[in-house]
Design a protein around this motif. Structure first.
Motif: not given
Length: 218
Positions: A121-145
């Motif tokens: 669970m990441l609580i952040t000021y970073g909107d998806p344009t600056v956070r998704m490139p880091h957390i939405k990587r196939p290597v992690y296999s994360w489903n993201i809400d």
């Protein structure tokens, strides 16, 4: 994926000396919450994290154990059901070598989470344009809400016709970005990314509880 300068110009959040000085200065100011109060985060924690879970809290302040989040080899693989991060990734994104540091930290978080079902669970000021490139990587296999919640104290303007629910995940684009017609009411909003660790044979069947809490009703 470079250094996130969107909110790093006022304070040197990427410098450990800044945090040392800040906590010394605020030592006599009493308890405070970084970013959001727990009352605002409680419904999300209750929805995704079981009370019996082994939870790792990572932060920039005082802690029972101090270590570099880019190397948490103190803990063995799959040590935790959940990892909660309030601002730590943000601090790394304000420092030099931000992209490398973020990759190292997220790789460690992914390693420490149980598979399947672990939650970051990441609580952040970073909107998806600056956070998704880091957390939405196939290597992690994360489903993201994704959730967007206003800064504490924000009040909707009188007569506002906004229908956005704070308690519902936002449908995102294929790249994980906000829909083009989505309006963020509070420009100082925080973002909550709930990253659920899956594997190639597992569908999103994690038990989810209704997200209801009076503290979130504005």
């Amino acid at each position: 994926m470079f250094r996130d300068v969107s909110a790093c110009s006022t304070y040197n959040y990427g410098d450990s000396l800044y945090w040392d000085a800040r906590y010394i200065q605020e030592a006599n100011c009493g308890f405070f919450d970084w970013y959001q109060r727990y009352s605002a985060l409680r419904p999300f924690v209750r929805k995704y994290i079981s009370p019996s879970s082994r939870v790792l809290m990572v932060g920039c302040g005082n802690a029972d154990i101090q270590m570099d989040v880019r190397d948490m080899s103190y803990f063995p693989d799959e040590s935790f059901e959940s990892v909660i991060d309030k601002g730590t990734l943000d601090s790394l994104m304000c420092g030099t070598g931000a992209s490398i540091s973020a990759t190292q930290m997220l790789g460690e978080v992914n390693r420490l989470l149980l598979k399947p079902g672990g939650v970051y669970m990441l609580i952040t000021y970073g909107d998806p344009t600056v956070r998704m490139p880091h957390i939405k990587r196939p290597v992690y296999s994360w489903n993201i809400d994704l959730y967007v919640i206003p800064k504490p104290g924000f009040q909707r303007p009188y007569g506002s016709t906004a229908t956005n629910s704070l308690l519902e995940p936002i449908p995102t684009t294929e790249k994980g970005l906000l829909p083009p017609d989505y309006v963020i009411e509070d420009p100082d909003s925080h973002f909550i990314y709930v990253c659920k660790k899956m594997d190639e044979t597992t569908h999103d069947t994690i038990s989810i509880h209704p997200l209801v809490d009076d503290a979130m009703q504005r």
